[in-house]
Design an enzyme around this catalytic site. Structure first.
Site, short mmCIF file in Angstrom:
data_model
loop_
_atom_site.label_atom_id
_atom_site.label_comp_id
_atom_site.label_asym_id
_atom_site.label_seq_id
_atom_site.Cartn_x
_atom_site.Cartn_y
_atom_site.Cartn_z
N HIS A 126 46.97 -42.90 48.29
CA HIS A 126 47.51 -42.51 46.98
C HIS A 126 47.09 -41.07 46.65
O HIS A 126 46.12 -40.86 45.94
CB HIS A 126 47.01 -43.49 45.93
N CYS B 125 49.91 -39.54 38.04
CA CYS B 125 50.41 -40.20 39.24
C CYS B 125 51.93 -40.14 39.35
O CYS B 125 52.48 -40.31 40.44
CB CYS B 125 49.96 -41.65 39.28
#
Length: 427
Positions: free
Chosen positions: A355, A99
């Protein structure tokens, strides 16, 4: 720390990294608008737009550095660069810190400028969850054994899925369902207001007939949020309502030296008309218990502050973009750092916007730059309004602080410190 000049950054403008321009695609729901486009196609769309808008010489690009988390390997940055029409002489480098990949790519470009290795980079991240390849190991007999995700920590240590880790964090730090739901609703409320006020318009590159982020919901309320069942652990508090949606997306920035940025602005080569950029000051990465992977950002921020001599009070008066994978993790990090979570994500975060793993860190920087540039272009009368003097509404004058941070799979955190810088030619 290096000596600081009147901009509050390194004295040598040839070695001062600046994010001059940053753009992103609207985040699409996985399986949605971008389902027929692979990761390199998404990144190429932003790259080609950036080159045109920025006025940079594409032959002068030292490297294209892109983060990616779920792709098929190879070198998506090189493939995207060529797909975007860049010359064969422009190389590409792919980064995987899950991430944090997109933010790591931007940090790497900044470090290369600090080192004098180059002057002009395109850096960011991309993710296509929709087209991510199926993955498999070969067993001893050579047969394929498919798996859903990569392993990030030894099984003896603990390698929970992200949702289970979010439940671990909620339980370990006492983050209630009520707090999670309230924070998630606030993220959607802020994002919806920002979208209605065209706050995202300047940073978005429409693609595949999508012109706005798909995850923002305007119908959430406490009654509806309470109806979501636990999504990962029976009897738990983490739900689809207080978790981020899976998304496809891309975000890329022009990272150059302060000297070159000012040359471009003085020559009128950029089409943005912006006179403010984000100068990179420092970054820190940290590891933590993989079972509590969502709180790594707190440790990274602590290391960043310790290494720079800044204090948490300075963060309280700055812009902070923090990736909202799960509300539980955002709230736990805020508690650990003794910060009011209202500080984070003035226009909403990943809980509403989505996301796209490898791109999310670059989205944080894109959001920071869009906000400070928008503030810098306001009239003096508008800047003087009290609403712009409170909370996360940091002033866009040169030397004001901005932070990006996120937590990552495997138990890690990443934080970066930027300062606004005047790009107009200096006397």
């Amino acid at each position: 720390m290096p000596d600081a000049g009147h901009d509050g950054i390194h004295n040598d403008p040839r070695r001062t990294p600046v994010v001059l321009l940053a753009r992103r695609l609207p985040n699409a729901k996985a399986g949605g608008a971008y389902k027929n486009h692979r990761a390199h196609d998404l990144a190429a769309a932003v790259i080609s737009h950036l080159v045109m808008e920025s006025g940079i010489n594409p032959l002068a690009i030292n490297d294209v550095i892109l983060g990616n988390a779920t792709g098929g390997g190879g070198n998506v940055a090189r493939l995207a660069a060529l797909t975007a029409g860049l010359a064969e002489s422009v190389p590409g480098l792919s980064v995987d810190r899950q991430c944090g990949s997109g933010l790591e790519a931007i940090i790497l470009a900044c470090r290369l400028i600090q080192a004098g290795a180059g002057e002009l980079y395109l850096a960011g991240g991309v993710e296509s969850i929709s087209t991510a390849p199926a993955r498999a190991h070969r067993n001893a007999e050579g047969a394929l054994e498919f798996y859903d995700r990569a392993q990030f920590a030894p099984l003896a240590t603990g390698d929970p899925d992200a949702g289970v880790a979010a439940e671990n964090v909620a339980r370990h730090y006492g983050i209630t369902r009520a707090r999670q739901d309230a924070y998630a609703m606030e993220s959607h409320t802020r994002a919806l207001a920002a979208q209605r006020n065209a706050a995202f318009a300047s940073e978005l590159v429409p693609f595949a007939d999508l012109a706005a982020d798909q995850g923002i919901r305007g119908n959430l309320n406490a009654r509806l949020m309470a109806r979501f069942p636990p999504a990962f652990v029976a009897g738990g508090s983490v739900t689809a309502g207080n978790s981020c949606p899976f998304s496809d997306g891309a975000a890329v920035a022009v990272v150059t030296s302060l000297e070159h940025a000012r040359t471009l602005v003085a020559a009128g080569d950029t089409d943005t008309g912006a006179s403010v950029g984000l100068a990179f000051r420092a970054s820190a990465v940290a590891g933590n218990d993989p079972n509590l992977l969502g709180v790594g950002a707190a440790r990274a921020m602590e290391l960043l502050l310790a290494s720079t001599g800044l204090g948490i009070e300075q963060v309280r008066h700055s812009r902070v973009e923090f990736n909202e994978a799960f509300a539980a993790q955002v709230l736990a990090v805020a508690d650990l750092l003794d910060l009011d979570p209202v500080l984070f994500n003035h226009d909403g975060g990943a809980l509403a916007l989505g996301h796209p793993y490898g791109a999310s860190g670059a989205v944080l920087v894109t959001r920071l730059l869009a906000q400070v540039q928008a503030t810098s272009q306001q009239t003096p009368e508008a800047k003087s309004q009290p609403a712009l003097e409170t909370g996360s509404q940091a002033r866009a004058a040169a030397g004001q602080d901005a932070f990006a941070m996120l937590s990552m799979a495997g138990g890690m955190g990443l934080a970066a410190h930027f300062q606004t810088v005047d790009l107009r030619p200096q006397r």
